[in-house]
Design a protein around this motif. Structure first.
Motif, mmCIF file in Angstrom:
data_model
loop_
_atom_site.group_PDB
_atom_site.id
_atom_site.type_symbol
_atom_site.label_atom_id
_atom_site.label_comp_id
_atom_site.label_asym_id
_atom_site.label_seq_id
_atom_site.Cartn_x
_atom_site.Cartn_y
_atom_site.Cartn_z
ATOM 1 N N THR A 44 9.904 5.025 0.446
ATOM 2 C CA THR A 44 10.132 3.579 0.315
ATOM 3 C C THR A 44 8.994 2.797 0.960
ATOM 4 O OG1 THR A 44 12.523 3.900 0.303
ATOM 5 C CG2 THR A 44 11.741 1.690 0.823
ATOM 6 N N PHE A 45 8.546 3.247 2.128
ATOM 7 C CA PHE A 45 7.438 2.586 2.828
ATOM 8 C C PHE A 45 6.188 2.543 1.953
ATOM 9 C CE2 PHE A 45 3.493 3.792 5.109
ATOM 10 C CZ PHE A 45 3.149 2.529 5.571
ATOM 11 N N VAL A 46 5.805 3.681 1.373
ATOM 12 C CA VAL A 46 4.585 3.732 0.555
ATOM 13 C C VAL A 46 4.754 2.865 -0.692
ATOM 14 C CG1 VAL A 46 2.980 5.211 -0.707
ATOM 15 C CG2 VAL A 46 3.988 6.028 1.420
ATOM 16 N N HIS A 47 5.955 2.889 -1.259
ATOM 17 C CA HIS A 47 6.221 2.068 -2.443
ATOM 18 C C HIS A 47 6.045 0.578 -2.115
ATOM 19 C CE1 HIS A 47 7.944 1.800 -6.542
ATOM 20 N NE2 HIS A 47 8.271 0.586 -6.136
ATOM 21 N N LYS A 48 6.613 0.140 -0.994
ATOM 22 C CA LYS A 48 6.515 -1.270 -0.602
ATOM 23 C C LYS A 48 5.081 -1.649 -0.229
ATOM 24 C CE LYS A 48 10.881 -2.462 -0.942
ATOM 25 N NZ LYS A 48 11.343 -3.470 -1.928
ATOM 26 N N LEU A 49 4.380 -0.749 0.454
ATOM 27 C CA LEU A 49 2.997 -1.006 0.881
ATOM 28 C C LEU A 49 2.105 -1.259 -0.331
ATOM 29 C CD1 LEU A 49 1.148 -0.971 3.464
ATOM 30 C CD2 LEU A 49 0.661 1.408 2.902
ATOM 31 N N THR A 50 2.317 -0.493 -1.396
ATOM 32 C CA THR A 50 1.495 -0.646 -2.602
ATOM 33 C C THR A 50 2.011 -1.795 -3.482
ATOM 34 O OG1 THR A 50 2.818 1.107 -3.671
ATOM 35 C CG2 THR A 50 0.751 1.755 -2.633
ATOM 36 N N GLU A 51 3.319 -1.928 -3.587
ATOM 37 C CA GLU A 51 3.923 -2.966 -4.430
ATOM 38 C C GLU A 51 3.579 -4.369 -3.941
ATOM 39 O OE1 GLU A 51 8.393 -3.540 -6.119
ATOM 40 O OE2 GLU A 51 8.200 -3.645 -3.933
ATOM 41 N N LYS A 52 3.575 -4.557 -2.603
ATOM 42 C CA LYS A 52 3.366 -5.883 -2.021
ATOM 43 C C LYS A 52 1.942 -6.089 -1.512
ATOM 44 C CE LYS A 52 8.224 -6.554 -0.760
ATOM 45 N NZ LYS A 52 8.468 -7.837 -1.459
ATOM 46 N N LYS A 53 1.023 -5.263 -1.967
ATOM 47 C CA LYS A 53 -0.378 -5.358 -1.532
ATOM 48 C C LYS A 53 -0.935 -6.759 -1.784
ATOM 49 C CE LYS A 53 -3.868 -3.204 -3.738
ATOM 50 N NZ LYS A 53 -5.160 -3.904 -3.853
ATOM 51 N N ILE A 54 -1.634 -7.286 -0.790
ATOM 52 C CA ILE A 54 -2.207 -8.630 -0.877
ATOM 53 C C ILE A 54 -3.729 -8.550 -1.071
ATOM 54 C CG2 ILE A 54 -2.493 -10.845 0.309
ATOM 55 C CD1 ILE A 54 -0.008 -9.822 2.066
ATOM 56 N N SER A 55 -4.384 -7.752 -0.236
ATOM 57 C CA SER A 55 -5.842 -7.707 -0.229
ATOM 58 C C SER A 55 -6.407 -6.954 -1.438
ATOM 59 C CB SER A 55 -6.341 -7.036 1.055
ATOM 60 O OG SER A 55 -7.744 -6.872 0.995
ATOM 61 N N LYS A 56 -7.445 -7.538 -2.025
ATOM 62 C CA LYS A 56 -8.160 -6.870 -3.120
ATOM 63 C C LYS A 56 -9.229 -5.927 -2.575
ATOM 64 C CE LYS A 56 -7.320 -10.617 -6.396
ATOM 65 N NZ LYS A 56 -7.901 -11.737 -7.166
ATOM 66 N N GLU A 57 -9.351 -5.896 -1.238
ATOM 67 C CA GLU A 57 -10.371 -5.056 -0.602
ATOM 68 C C GLU A 57 -9.841 -3.660 -0.265
ATOM 69 O OE1 GLU A 57 -13.601 -6.008 -0.244
ATOM 70 O OE2 GLU A 57 -12.836 -7.641 -1.502
ATOM 71 N N ILE A 58 -8.585 -3.374 -0.641
ATOM 72 C CA ILE A 58 -7.994 -2.065 -0.337
ATOM 73 C C ILE A 58 -7.646 -1.346 -1.636
ATOM 74 C CG2 ILE A 58 -6.024 -0.855 0.702
ATOM 75 C CD1 ILE A 58 -5.820 -3.154 2.720
ATOM 76 N N LYS A 59 -7.986 -0.072 -1.706
ATOM 77 C CA LYS A 59 -7.572 0.793 -2.809
ATOM 78 C C LYS A 59 -6.761 1.948 -2.222
ATOM 79 C CE LYS A 59 -7.406 2.623 -6.950
ATOM 80 N NZ LYS A 59 -6.653 1.974 -8.049
ATOM 81 N N TYR A 60 -5.496 2.057 -2.641
ATOM 82 C CA TYR A 60 -4.632 3.125 -2.138
ATOM 83 C C TYR A 60 -4.700 4.352 -3.046
ATOM 84 C CZ TYR A 60 -2.505 -0.168 1.156
ATOM 85 O OH TYR A 60 -2.301 -1.062 2.174
ATOM 86 N N HIS A 61 -4.667 5.511 -2.403
ATOM 87 C CA HIS A 61 -4.585 6.798 -3.092
ATOM 88 C C HIS A 61 -3.393 7.526 -2.480
ATOM 89 C CE1 HIS A 61 -8.909 6.334 -4.413
ATOM 90 N NE2 HIS A 61 -8.931 5.620 -3.287
#
Length: 382
Positions: free
Chosen positions: A21-38
């Motif tokens: 759930t944490f990873v889902h929320k972290l990626t779903e609610k991402k604000i910064s365009k300077e971060i790319k999650y893998h």
């Protein structure tokens, strides 16, 4: 662009579980365009796909029993290193959820350093204290935690209590730590029950607003014996509804023998509820929630209860009090303590109930909302 690789969760999209759930929320609610999650995902193949704008990569892992999660983390690190090398990525972050691979960290840390990767870890709670593990596995967890902390560049703790423990227990390594909590959201309560909720209440013979609720894994350290036996001591005319993955195992059989809860018609084990919307309705419409977790960290089910349920009775340990503050009431494991509290809570007037609910929801909105947590993580990553 900051590339952040996250391993240790089973992956996204999240079906169930705190890390997922944490990873889902972290990626779903991402604000910064300077971060790319893998994001690493446990699977039977090595496909790649995208969820919430994150690159998800499947990690193939053989089922080898209790050691499967260890193998999964090791294979995930190998995948991360390979991808970073092939794509010539500089200044990446590897965020490892849970402390499973401590004995292997020295080897992989050297390679990660050569690739310019900064290593963050999240130690979760006191995994080595959980009763489900035998003595050998508990010892492995403790040693692994120690070595993970030793080789981490930063330890992100979801509880101030865990942060204090890490600093004190491993002061020889002078670990760099920070506190970023787990999250939850306060959502509007629907006064009208959904068709699914009505069906569930009828099926389980439960009345809206006429029950105390427990939600959690069916393990001894969540203090089921205390909560059940104390509820039986109380004079409450309400039910005790227990949502858990109950198994008719030795723990269950011993619980029956020690408490004879099967003779009390108020005690109702109703199985699991994996539908989050239905579970929220059940929380919303409980008279009160009882939380007996005591093995460390900010517990997701506690945050969800504070965000939904009007009255929350929490076991008085540092981790629960840190979260609930004055938005909850507290009990100890001393015989008679919780039973007496339940009798008192049954008599609360509407003004007191409203005040508790307001304070509990304020705690979530101001300190544990997912939007707030995501902002804190992005500040850290950047």
């Amino acid at each position: 662009m900051k590339n952040v690789f996250i391993i240790g969760s089973k992956g996204i999209p999240a079906n169930y579980g705190g890390y997922e759930t944490f990873v889902h929320k972290l990626t779903e609610k991402k604000i910064s365009k300077e971060i790319k999650y893998h994001v690493a995902c446990m699977a039977n193949d090595d496909k790649e796909f995208e969820v919430n704008g994150a690159r998800c990569f499947n990690v193939k892992v053989t089922n080898i029993g209790n050691a499967k999660a260890i193998l999964y983390d090791i294979n995930s690190i190998k995948c991360v290193c390979k991808y970073i090398e092939e794509n010539n990525i500089k200044d990446a972050i590897l965020y490892i959820l849970a402390c499973r691979i401590g004995p292997f960290m020295k080897h992989y840390k050297k390679k990660l350093q050569r690739l310019g990767v900064t290593v963050y870890i999240n130690p979760d709670g006191h995994e080595w204290m959980r009763s489900k593990w035998n003595a050998a596995i508990k010892k492995y967890w403790k040693v692994s935690e120690k070595l993970m902390v030793k080789h981490a560049d930063l330890v992100i703790c979801d509880s101030v209590g865990i942060q204090d423990y890490i600093k004190k227990e491993y002061r020889e390594f002078n670990p760099k730590t920070t506190f970023i909590a787990y999250g939850s959201d306060v959502e509007e309560k629907n006064e009208k029950l959904s068709a699914e909720a009505i069906r569930w209440y009828n099926e389980k013979s439960v009345k809206k607003g006429e029950y105390y609720l427990i939600v959690g894994r069916f393990v001894p350290e969540n203090n089921y014996e205390t909560m059940i036996s104390e509820f039986m001591r109380s004079n409450s005319d309400k039910d005790l509804i227990i949502i858990t993955n109950v198994e008719k195992n030795k723990f269950y059989d011993d619980l029956v023998l020690r408490t004879a809860f099967d003779k009390d018609s108020r005690i109702k084990f109703v199985g699991t509820v994996y539908d989050e919307k239905l579970l929220k309705e059940i929380r919303d419409n409980a008279y009160a929630y009882i939380h007996g977790h005591e093995v460390g960290g900010t517990n997701p089910s506690l945050l969800e209860a504070l965000a939904s349920t009007r009255i929350n009775l929490l076991l008085d340990v540092v981790f629960n009090r840190e979260v609930g503050r004055d938005g909850a009431v507290y009990f100890t494991k001393e015989p008679g303590n919780l039973g007496k509290l339940i009798n008192e809570v049954d008599m609360y007037d509407i003004e007191l109930i409203d005040a508790l609910e307001k304070k509990a929801k304020a705690r979530i909105l101001n300190h544990y909302s997912w939007n707030y947590i995501v902002k804190e993580y992005e500040k850290q990553f950047l």
